[in-house]
Design a protein around this motif. Structure first.
Motif, short mmCIF file in Angstrom:
data_model
loop_
_atom_site.label_atom_id
_atom_site.label_comp_id
_atom_site.label_asym_id
_atom_site.label_seq_id
_atom_site.Cartn_x
_atom_site.Cartn_y
_atom_site.Cartn_z
N ASP A 107 -8.28 -0.97 11.22
CA ASP A 107 -6.92 -1.35 11.63
C ASP A 107 -5.94 -1.36 10.46
O ASP A 107 -4.75 -1.63 10.65
CB ASP A 107 -6.92 -2.70 12.33
N VAL A 108 -6.40 -1.04 9.25
CA VAL A 108 -5.53 -0.92 8.08
C VAL A 108 -5.38 0.54 7.65
O VAL A 108 -4.30 0.97 7.26
CB VAL A 108 -6.04 -1.79 6.92
N GLY A 109 -6.46 1.30 7.72
CA GLY A 109 -6.36 2.74 7.59
C GLY A 109 -6.79 3.30 6.26
O GLY A 109 -7.98 3.50 6.02
N SER A 110 -5.84 3.57 5.37
CA SER A 110 -6.13 4.28 4.13
C SER A 110 -5.22 3.78 3.02
O SER A 110 -4.17 3.19 3.27
CB SER A 110 -5.93 5.79 4.31
N ALA A 111 -5.60 4.07 1.77
CA ALA A 111 -4.79 3.72 0.63
C ALA A 111 -3.71 4.76 0.39
O ALA A 111 -3.80 5.89 0.86
CB ALA A 111 -5.67 3.58 -0.62
N ARG A 112 -2.72 4.39 -0.40
CA ARG A 112 -1.66 5.33 -0.73
C ARG A 112 -2.20 6.42 -1.65
O ARG A 112 -3.23 6.26 -2.30
CB ARG A 112 -0.47 4.60 -1.35
N ALA A 113 -1.46 7.52 -1.69
CA ALA A 113 -1.92 8.70 -2.43
C ALA A 113 -0.88 9.17 -3.45
O ALA A 113 -0.95 10.32 -3.89
CB ALA A 113 -2.27 9.82 -1.47
N ASP A 114 0.06 8.32 -3.83
CA ASP A 114 1.06 8.73 -4.80
C ASP A 114 0.80 8.18 -6.19
O ASP A 114 1.67 8.18 -7.06
CB ASP A 114 2.47 8.37 -4.34
N PHE A 115 -0.41 7.72 -6.42
CA PHE A 115 -0.87 7.42 -7.77
C PHE A 115 -0.76 8.69 -8.62
O PHE A 115 -0.93 9.80 -8.09
CB PHE A 115 -2.34 6.99 -7.67
N PRO A 116 -0.47 8.60 -9.93
CA PRO A 116 -0.48 9.81 -10.76
C PRO A 116 -1.79 10.58 -10.61
O PRO A 116 -2.87 10.03 -10.81
CB PRO A 116 -0.32 9.26 -12.18
N GLY A 117 -1.69 11.81 -10.20
CA GLY A 117 -2.87 12.61 -9.92
C GLY A 117 -3.40 12.45 -8.51
O GLY A 117 -4.35 13.14 -8.11
N GLY A 118 -2.79 11.55 -7.72
CA GLY A 118 -3.21 11.38 -6.33
C GLY A 118 -2.71 12.53 -5.48
O GLY A 118 -1.78 13.24 -5.84
N ASP A 119 -3.32 12.68 -4.30
CA ASP A 119 -2.97 13.81 -3.44
C ASP A 119 -3.38 13.47 -2.01
O ASP A 119 -4.56 13.20 -1.75
CB ASP A 119 -3.68 15.07 -3.91
N ALA A 120 -2.43 13.49 -1.10
CA ALA A 120 -2.73 13.11 0.29
C ALA A 120 -3.67 14.10 0.96
O ALA A 120 -4.51 13.71 1.78
CB ALA A 120 -1.43 12.98 1.08
N HIS A 121 -3.53 15.40 0.65
CA HIS A 121 -4.47 16.38 1.21
C HIS A 121 -5.89 16.08 0.74
O HIS A 121 -6.84 16.09 1.54
CB HIS A 121 -4.07 17.80 0.78
N ALA A 122 -6.05 15.82 -0.55
CA ALA A 122 -7.37 15.51 -1.08
C ALA A 122 -7.92 14.23 -0.48
O ALA A 122 -9.13 14.13 -0.19
CB ALA A 122 -7.32 15.41 -2.61
N LEU A 123 -7.06 13.23 -0.28
CA LEU A 123 -7.50 11.97 0.31
C LEU A 123 -8.03 12.20 1.72
O LEU A 123 -9.09 11.66 2.10
CB LEU A 123 -6.36 10.96 0.32
N TYR A 124 -7.32 12.97 2.51
CA TYR A 124 -7.79 13.26 3.87
C TYR A 124 -9.17 13.91 3.84
O TYR A 124 -10.07 13.51 4.58
CB TYR A 124 -6.80 14.18 4.59
N ARG A 125 -9.35 14.91 2.99
CA ARG A 125 -10.63 15.61 2.93
C ARG A 125 -11.74 14.70 2.44
O ARG A 125 -12.88 14.78 2.93
CB ARG A 125 -10.48 16.84 2.03
#
Length: 300
Positions: free
Chosen positions: A170-188
């Motif tokens: 019910d919370v989901g996922s962490a943010r992906a805008d950390f330096p070097g973060g990537d939402a596409h990579a997080l999904y995969r």
């Protein structure tokens, strides 16, 4: 199947962090995952109250600590790894891509020349898919980038410790805008974890519960696939990325990011003391969230 290990969880309400002790029944050897050192922002003082339950568990269970495992360099709490190592020994370990994170933050904080972004501050750097032992129980380190480039998950005895890669459904996922973060990579990375057997127990590193429930930290792959609000079955990569980017754009800077990162990229060491014997943290002025620097992380 008979479980070879027992897992003990310790929730720190101040930071929403869950730390774990997992021990092998046959040998009483153990790993600690994501321990929290207290930090009072106003006074600059550290403390060990959040570690006391974990320390008591190790002692009363008569465990030998082999590993202190970090899932990544956290931005929301200081690591208690070094304090625990001084008490119990064990090797402090993290993913090998911590070098990328260290290089980024060495530049941001203009860290001392002696700080090398080579991972040498840690006792062991895990490669993706590397296996290791907790007593007689095999474990596997999995690279799960996205929240940061260095995030790792640890698979142990039918369970997976996922760090910030997944939260409770019910919370989901962490943010992906950390330096070097990537939402596409997080999904995969999340979908790779959800490809584990459906009965796999999922232990999350943080919980930020809605008002309708108490804090929780244990779920299963099947429950995540059915109910996770961000990545359940049927939500595709582009839909997730659009949601994550829009949400990340609304989030502020975590309260403890500046002290936490400076300690956590050092495997829990404080910065070397000045000639007066006092260690100091650096505060970069007008650097975070500016057009000329990378955006900064927040757990949600």
């Amino acid at each position: 199947m008979t479980q070879r290990t027992t897992t003990h969880a310790f929730f720190d309400a101040h930071t929403g962090t869950v730390s774990y002790v997992v021990h092998d029944h046959a040998t009483r050897r153990a790993a600690i995952v994501d321990p929290v050192l207290d930090y009072d922002f106003k006074s600059g003082r550290t403390g060990t109250q959040s570690l006391e339950g974990l320390i008591d568990c190790v002692r009363t269970q008569q465990l030998q600590v082999d590993w202190i495992l970090e899932t990544h360099a956290h931005a929301d709490h200081l690591s208690g790894a070094r304090h625990l190592q001084q008490l119990f020994g064990g090797r402090i370990a993290i993913g090998a891509h911590i070098r990328e994170v260290q290089a980024t933050f060495k530049t941001l904080f203009n860290l001392e020349r002696g700080f090398l972004p080579d991972g040498s501050q840690f006792d062991h750097l895990f490669e993706d898919g590397e296996t290791f032992m907790i007593g007689e129980t095999p474990a596997t380190a999995l690279r799960v980038p996205g929240h940061t480039p260095a995030d790792m998950a640890y698979v142990v005895d039918g369970a997976v410790f996922v760090g910030d890669t997944l939260f409770m459904p019910d919370v989901g996922s962490a943010r992906a805008d950390f330096p070097g973060g990537d939402a596409h990579a997080l999904y995969r990375s999340m979908r790779a974890l959800l490809a584990l057997p459906p009965e796999t127990v999922v232990y999350v590193c943080h919980d930020y519960p809605p008002a309708s429930r108490e804090a929780a930290w244990q779920t299963t792959v099947a429950q995540q696939r059915a109910h996770n609000i961000h990545v359940r079955d049927g939500i595709g990569e582009e839909e997730f990325v659009a949601m994550r980017r829009a949400r990340d754009a609304t989030l502020g800077v975590p309260t403890l990011i500046l002290p936490a990162i400076q300690v956590n990229v050092r495997a829990g060491h404080f910065p070397p003391p000045d000639d007066n014997g006092i260690s100091y943290l650096r505060i970069p002025l007008n650097a975070l969230n500016s057009p000329t620097s990378p955006p900064s992380p927040n757990p949600k």
